[in-house]
Design an enzyme around this catalytic site. Sequence first.
Site, PDB file in Angstrom:
ATOM      1  N   ARG A 195       2.712   2.954   9.475  1.00  0.00           N
ATOM      2  CA  ARG A 195       2.075   3.911  10.582  1.00  0.00           C
ATOM      3  C   ARG A 195       3.180   4.456  11.472  1.00  0.00           C
ATOM      4  NH1 ARG A 195      -3.538   2.298  10.693  1.00  0.00           N
ATOM      5  NH2 ARG A 195      -3.941   0.437   9.163  1.00  0.00           N
ATOM      6  N   LEU A 210       9.310  -2.065  11.610  1.00  0.00           N
ATOM      7  CA  LEU A 210       9.006  -1.159  10.410  1.00  0.00           C
ATOM      8  C   LEU A 210       7.558  -1.214   9.932  1.00  0.00           C
ATOM      9  CD1 LEU A 210      12.314  -0.888   8.512  1.00  0.00           C
ATOM     10  CD2 LEU A 210      11.752   0.106  10.667  1.00  0.00           C
ATOM     11  N   MET A 221       0.773  -1.366   0.146  1.00  0.00           N
ATOM     12  CA  MET A 221      -0.049  -0.012  -0.235  1.00  0.00           C
ATOM     13  C   MET A 221       0.826   1.331  -0.059  1.00  0.00           C
ATOM     14  SD  MET A 221      -3.331  -0.896   2.109  1.00  0.00           S
ATOM     15  CE  MET A 221      -2.884  -0.903   3.695  1.00  0.00           C
ATOM     16  N   GLY A 249       4.881  -9.754   4.059  1.00  0.00           N
ATOM     17  CA  GLY A 249       5.874  -9.669   5.351  1.00  0.00           C
ATOM     18  C   GLY A 249       5.039 -10.460   6.306  1.00  0.00           C
ATOM     19  N   HIS A 309       9.529  -3.289   3.222  1.00  0.00           N
ATOM     20  CA  HIS A 309       9.141  -3.850   1.910  1.00  0.00           C
ATOM     21  C   HIS A 309      10.345  -3.991   0.941  1.00  0.00           C
ATOM     22  CE1 HIS A 309       5.752  -0.837   3.210  1.00  0.00           C
ATOM     23  NE2 HIS A 309       4.993  -1.945   2.734  1.00  0.00           N
ATOM     24  N   ASN A 359       4.069   3.830   0.843  1.00  0.00           N
ATOM     25  CA  ASN A 359       5.011   4.513   2.211  1.00  0.00           C
ATOM     26  C   ASN A 359       6.017   3.397   2.306  1.00  0.00           C
ATOM     27  OD1 ASN A 359       4.838   5.037   5.250  1.00  0.00           O
ATOM     28  ND2 ASN A 359       5.024   6.810   3.790  1.00  0.00           N
ATOM     29  N   LEU A 360       6.761   3.246   1.261  1.00  0.00           N
ATOM     30  CA  LEU A 360       7.694   1.795   1.427  1.00  0.00           C
ATOM     31  C   LEU A 360       8.827   2.321   2.261  1.00  0.00           C
ATOM     32  CD1 LEU A 360       7.865   0.956  -2.522  1.00  0.00           C
ATOM     33  CD2 LEU A 360       6.129   0.258  -0.638  1.00  0.00           C
ATOM     34  N   HIS A 361       9.259   1.143   2.898  1.00  0.00           N
ATOM     35  CA  HIS A 361      10.469   1.351   3.776  1.00  0.00           C
ATOM     36  C   HIS A 361      11.222   0.062   3.713  1.00  0.00           C
ATOM     37  CE1 HIS A 361       7.862  -1.420   6.037  1.00  0.00           C
ATOM     38  NE2 HIS A 361       7.015  -0.613   6.383  1.00  0.00           N
TER      39      HIS A 361
END
Length: 281
Positions: free
Chosen positions: A183, A180, A26, A143, A33, A28-30
């Site tokens: 949110r 991670l 969805m 994940g 991801h 807002n990658l970190h």
Amino acid sequence: MIKVDSIKDIRKLLVNEKNIAFVPTMGNLHEGHLSLVDIASSASKAVVVSIFINPTQFSSSKDLKDYPKTPDKDIKLLKKYKNLIIFMPSIEEIYPENTNKKYELPPIANELCGRTRPGHFNGVITIIDKLFSLVNPQIVIFGKKDYQQLLIVKMFTKKNYPKIKVIGGATIRDKNGLALSSRNNLYEEKQLINASNLYKELQNIVNQIKSSHNNNNSNIIDRSTRKLESLGWEIEYIEIRKASDLSEPLSKDSLLVILGAGKFKDIRLIDSIEFCIGQPN
Ligand code: PAF
């Protein structure tokens, strides 16, 4: 890397691909991801990452509105992957009609997060079903942080898309242990250390269970729940389940998972830790 927005274009691009690895997100990658994209890239030359904030899995319009949206940053982060296709459709593209399909989900979909988020997993499966039939992947990576989601998707896929292999990628954590999550960006920097207390308490419970010789987990969980509440958490649940199917564990089960969910500063976080007691059976 190539980015497409329409169903027509993604179909055209994938028509001759026989071995697609897929990472639904969805946005807002970190790093969490990206670790899933790394798994996909080592499994296949053709990797698809979808970025779509799926409205059908949100129970409140405020939660949907507040969900962090960083499309430009996401595209930048994915630039390093050569053979990658980003599928970034609009809501109208995915839901041209007002979809309200009801799926027959396993009973576990109504427990844990399903208890406080009725309809959430139906919404997740709605989008997964649409994306799987569109992308037609051989491998899909989710994940393990969203442990219940992973197992429900696995169960759905086994029944409806038996050729697709679903893989769970390890939870990536910050230096304090906080899993991670998109949110986390809703917190101020100094609140992040307190947000990691859920993980610390889950780990604390696991350590106590492993070293205790009695089966009374409920006292251990109650103590940790009270401690978290005193630190400002509103705990929804902390439960230990059988890792393979999230059923209530029997005394002979040794591969377990502890799952927790709660709100800290009004932001809902979840976490889980797989662990083993005794000899694996
Ligand atoms: O885990 C997520 O980000 C979402 O639930 C998913 C799997 C992309 C479906 O919208």
